[in-house]
Scaffold this active site. Structure first.
Site, PDB file in Angstrom:
ATOM      1  N   SER A 284       0.857  -1.204   0.000  1.00 30.60           N
ATOM      2  CA  SER A 284       0.000   0.000   0.000  1.00 30.60           C
ATOM      3  C   SER A 284       0.878   1.234   0.000  1.00 30.60           C
ATOM      4  O   SER A 284       2.095   1.149   0.228  1.00 30.60           O
ATOM      5  CB  SER A 284      -0.861   0.005   1.265  1.00 30.60           C
ATOM      6  OG  SER A 284      -0.064   0.411   2.374  1.00 30.60           O
ATOM      7  N   ASP A 285       0.274   2.395  -0.221  1.00 31.27           N
ATOM      8  CA  ASP A 285       1.027   3.614   0.046  1.00 31.27           C
ATOM      9  C   ASP A 285       0.876   3.899   1.541  1.00 31.27           C
ATOM     10  O   ASP A 285       0.139   3.212   2.261  1.00 31.27           O
ATOM     11  CB  ASP A 285       0.518   4.768  -0.843  1.00 31.27           C
ATOM     12  CG  ASP A 285       1.551   5.863  -0.984  1.00 31.27           C
ATOM     13  OD1 ASP A 285       1.495   6.620  -1.959  1.00 31.27           O
ATOM     14  OD2 ASP A 285       2.441   5.960  -0.117  1.00 31.27           O
ATOM     15  N   TYR A 286       1.535   4.934   1.970  1.00 26.26           N
ATOM     16  CA  TYR A 286       1.686   5.252   3.391  1.00 26.26           C
ATOM     17  C   TYR A 286       0.319   5.427   4.091  1.00 26.26           C
ATOM     18  O   TYR A 286      -0.375   6.394   3.837  1.00 26.26           O
ATOM     19  CB  TYR A 286       2.462   6.561   3.486  1.00 26.26           C
ATOM     20  CG  TYR A 286       3.181   6.832   4.778  1.00 26.26           C
ATOM     21  CD1 TYR A 286       2.492   7.065   5.953  1.00 26.26           C
ATOM     22  CD2 TYR A 286       4.565   6.887   4.824  1.00 26.26           C
ATOM     23  CE1 TYR A 286       3.158   7.340   7.130  1.00 26.26           C
ATOM     24  CE2 TYR A 286       5.251   7.178   5.997  1.00 26.26           C
ATOM     25  CZ  TYR A 286       4.531   7.402   7.144  1.00 26.26           C
ATOM     26  OH  TYR A 286       5.198   7.675   8.312  1.00 26.26           O
ATOM     27  N   THR A 287      -0.061   4.500   4.909  1.00 27.50           N
ATOM     28  CA  THR A 287      -1.343   4.456   5.646  1.00 27.50           C
ATOM     29  C   THR A 287      -2.554   4.551   4.697  1.00 27.50           C
ATOM     30  O   THR A 287      -3.650   4.925   5.120  1.00 27.50           O
ATOM     31  CB  THR A 287      -1.452   5.592   6.702  1.00 27.50           C
ATOM     32  OG1 THR A 287      -1.360   6.860   6.054  1.00 27.50           O
ATOM     33  CG2 THR A 287      -0.385   5.448   7.772  1.00 27.50           C
ATOM     34  N   SER A 288      -2.374   4.197   3.442  1.00 29.90           N
ATOM     35  CA  SER A 288      -3.521   4.294   2.519  1.00 29.90           C
ATOM     36  C   SER A 288      -4.578   3.245   2.860  1.00 29.90           C
ATOM     37  O   SER A 288      -5.738   3.390   2.468  1.00 29.90           O
ATOM     38  CB  SER A 288      -3.071   4.141   1.061  1.00 29.90           C
ATOM     39  OG  SER A 288      -2.528   2.862   0.820  1.00 29.90           O
TER      40      SER A 288
END
Ligand code: GLC
Length: 738
Positions: A284-288
């Site tokens: 995932s992207d950062y905390t996505s």
């Protein structure tokens, strides 16, 4: 003899294939044996990625307990932590203090260089030099792996057609053909041929998908594109990167047609797995994952973990939700253990391919830190790439290159800058004294005695107190070189701008300098197309240098003094005004294309439809002429490709390079088709006065597109073909696909 060679070749090929197969069998056995020993918690641990607190923070949350999780075997990778000693210290915990000693991945955003910072990716794309682009990625990977990194969160391949969007700076511009070639070149550069190569890291193509279509150019905003547009414009660079071997892929923050990319089964399973047979892993992207709550798609973090794992996500970057909730979700039957096991398996496979099970410390080698970073070769490559990335937008009366012996006034906030010059996402690049400023580059090139200097103003303030000194300095010179632009962090993540004019009072400074009557050269430093309409109308020369990196000032001096004849061509369209956006060359015709003879052609009341500078545009110190376009036939068929030739002449007095561009138009299609599409290019060098016949070959496969049923087809019918030095000024021919 021929027969013997043929047999020997077959034999060696079969040995290679069987050796590869046996390696694969060995790897699968190792990983499956390991999985069989792992507890559910340990498998979940592999799907967890945490940022260290070591270096830069690239997102909204940091959990200081990452080392505690690490000791419990609950983490598969760490990012934003660099250095042989630091990564070795964390690897030691994973390998020696956890039950199974599974080594860690170490990820980092190495977007355009690690320590030796290259021009921003958008700038590099304007070089039209794939070898140089690949070499830039190779050097970045070599330097990063010398400091413990084995996973690079790059390349960003998002097609972008909205200069308000700050992340336009991270990609390769607006065109899908060129963006796909650049994507593959960057994968080759980062990964090389074998992930076991200690000088190469795993790549992570991002952000999947269509992030560049963020509404209104505002980062993180909604994306709503048709499936036809998704397949024809936004997906091809990802396919190119994955087919070039990208080991991993990162999901985008945005929702796509209502479903957040991070839990978008259509993207992560239907396309990645079922259609493209992707065998790497998805991070995932950062905390996505967590952000599906504010998206209004997940009820809470536990629900976001369920949705994303079930949609095909393999690793949770910084969200902590896989770590917290997967075991519970499995117990409740909402997530299948086999899916978590599969995700863990994909991650373990990559660790195996990196050689981490053979030697977990292979990238944490302090000896390489001393020999493989900021070498003379790397700095020269960065200087060379910077020169090639610059785009000469205007050069009236040949004011450039600067003639020797002239008194030059260097004016503007970018002249002595050493921070903005390396742009955003500049990893471990030195931000204080190592970068070569424009001033330093010019001192080296022409001698300080020929230079005058005044800052004039800041990048962004309303302080005009420096104007008087700047005007006085300009008046004492023969020519003024003024360098203005944006802050490095006016582009990059979450750095969108609603207006694209020069910030602050920089334009006022230019107008004051114009009043001196001196010839003025503007060196523009920014990460996006800017609406420099006044500047284009009133200044003598404009050189767009983007953010040129560690060696930027030296490269700028090379071009200003004529040591290098600029050859860059725009890969993004410059609008006249921000109100024209989105504005790109490969647009549709519409049912009422603009026609001055009628009031019913698509237009604005207050500005023409034209760009300030079109895609593919860029000047040289010499001039090039195109003539004698010839087609090998009036038709193209599946079995008979079409050859197109054109005579290109260097009609000026400097040797120079030209990017010869080939475009086509599918005049009638089962869906409306763009008025032009780039289908080929050739960057050639011609000595002054030299001519050359440049040949292109088109096959029917070059003319394929995704139709309304998302079938990848070519269609019979009439086509136009264009060849020229930019997307607007071309020679035209016609042919029919039969
Ligand atoms: C950021 C960016 C992404 C980057 C990641 C890790 O939010 O969107 O491009 O790779 O987080 O730093």
């Amino acid at each position: 003899m021929q027969k013997i060679i043929y047999i020997l070749t077959l034999l060696s090929l079969s040995f290679t294939i069987s050796a590869q197969n046996s390696d694969k069998i060995k790897m699968n056995k190792f990983v499956d044996d390991l999985l069989n020993k792992m507890t559910l918690e340990e498998k979940i641990g592999q799907t967890v990625l945490y940022t260290s607190g070591y270096d830069v923070i690239t997102g909204p949350t940091v959990d200081p307990n990452y080392k505690e999780y690490l000791k419990k075997g609950m983490v598969g990778g760490i990012f934003n932590g660099v250095g042989a000693d630091y990564t070795r210290s964390l690897q030691k915990i994973a390998v020696e203090e956890t039950r199974l000693g599974i080594p860690l991945l170490f990820g980092y955003d190495v977007i355009h260089g690690y320590k030796t910072i290259f021009p921003m990716p958008l700038a590099e794309s304007c070089s039209w030099d794939l070898d140089a682009i690949e070499n830039s990625a190779r050097i970045a990977s070599k330097e990063a792996t010398a400091e413990g990194i084995n996973w690079i969160f790059a390349p960003m391949v998002d097609i972008a057609r909205d200069a308000r969007w700050g992340r336009i700076v991270e990609g390769a511009g607006e065109d899908v053909y060129w963006g796909s070639l650049v994507a593959a070149a960057r994968i080759r550069g980062i990964q090389g041929k074998d992930l076991k190569d200690r000088e190469r890291a795993m790549a992570c193509v991002k952000h999947f998908a269509a992030y560049g279509a963020s509404m209104a150019g505002r980062d993180y905003n909604t994306v709503d594109v048709s499936l036809v547009e998704l397949w024809n414009t936004y997906l091809p660079p990802f396919k190119a990167a994955l087919y070039a071997g990208s080991a991993t892929i990162m999901t985008a923050f945005n929702d796509l047609n209502g479903i957040p990319a991070t839990a978008n089964k259509y993207l992560l399973k239907d396309i990645l797995i079922d259609k493209w047979k992707f065998d790497g892993f998805v991070v995932s992207d950062y905390t996505s994952v967590n952000e599906m709550i504010p998206h209004g798609y997940a009820r809470d973090e536990k629900h976001s973990a369920e949705l994303s794992m079930n949609a095909g996500l393999d690793m949770d970057m910084q969200g902590g939700v896989f770590m917290k909730y997967l075991k519970e979700l499995i117990a409740e039957g909402k997530v299948l253990e086999k899916d978590v096991t599969l995700a863990a398996r994909k991650i373990l496979i990559k660790k195996y391919e990196l050689g981490l099970f053979e030697d977990p410390y292979r990238y944490s080698d302090s000896k390489r830190e001393k020999t493989d970073i900021m070498t003379a070769e790397h700095k020269e490559a960065a200087r060379d790439m910077a020169r090639k990335s610059f785009v000469l937008l205007k050069n009236d009366n040949q004011v450039l290159p600067l003639t020797s012996g002239k008194k030059i006034a260097l004016i503007g906030p970018m002249i002595k800058d050493k921070r903005e010059i390396i742009g955003s996402w500049s990893a471990m690049g030195d931000r204080t004294n190592v970068p070569v400023s424009i001033y330093e580059g010019m001192v080296e090139a022409v001698g300080e005695h020929n230079l005058l200097y005044a800052k004039g103003c800041d990048i962004e303030s309303d302080d005009t107190s420096g104007f008087e000194e700047a005007v006085k300095t300009a008046s004492q010179a023969d020519i003024v070189v003024v360098s203005v632009g944006e802050f490095h962090n006016m582009t990059g993540e979450n750095n969108s701008r609603a207006g694209l004019d020069l910030p602050g009072v920089q334009l006022q400074l230019l107008k004051k300098l114009k009043e001196t009557g001196k010839p003025i050269v503007m060196v523009l430093m920014s990460g996006r197309p800017m609406t420099i309409t006044w500047e284009n109308a009133h200044l003598d020369a404009i050189l767009d240098v983007w953010f040129p990196g560690t060696m930027g000032g030296a490269a700028i001096a090379d071009v200003l003094t004529g040591k290098y004849n600029p050859s860059g061509k725009l890969t993004v369209t410059f609008p006249q005004v921000v109100g024209q956006i989105p504005l790109f060359y490969n647009h549709k015709s519409t049912g009422r294309p603009f026609d001055a003879s009628t009031n019913y052609g698509s237009r604005y009341w207050d500005v023409s439809n034209d760009p300030l500078y079109p895609f593919g545009y860029g000047l040289s110190y010499t001039t090039f002429e195109y003539a004698d376009m010839k087609l090998s036939s009036e038709t193209i068929t599946k079995n008979s490709p079409l050859k197109i030739s054109v005579k290109v002449s260097n009609t000026g007095k400097y040797d120079g390079e030209e990017v010869v561009q080939l475009y086509t138009r599918d005049v009638i299609g089962s869906i409306t088709r763009p008025v032009k599409e780039l289908k080929g290019y050739s960057k050639i060098f011609l000595k002054a006065g030299e001519s050359r016949i440049v040949d292109f070959t088109l096959t029917v496969d070059d003319l394929r597109f995704y139709n309304a049923d998302l079938e990848y087809v070519y269609e019979i019918g009439d086509f136009s073909v264009f060849v020229g030095g930019n997307s607007q000024k071309t020679l035209e021919g016609k042919f029919t696909l039969k």
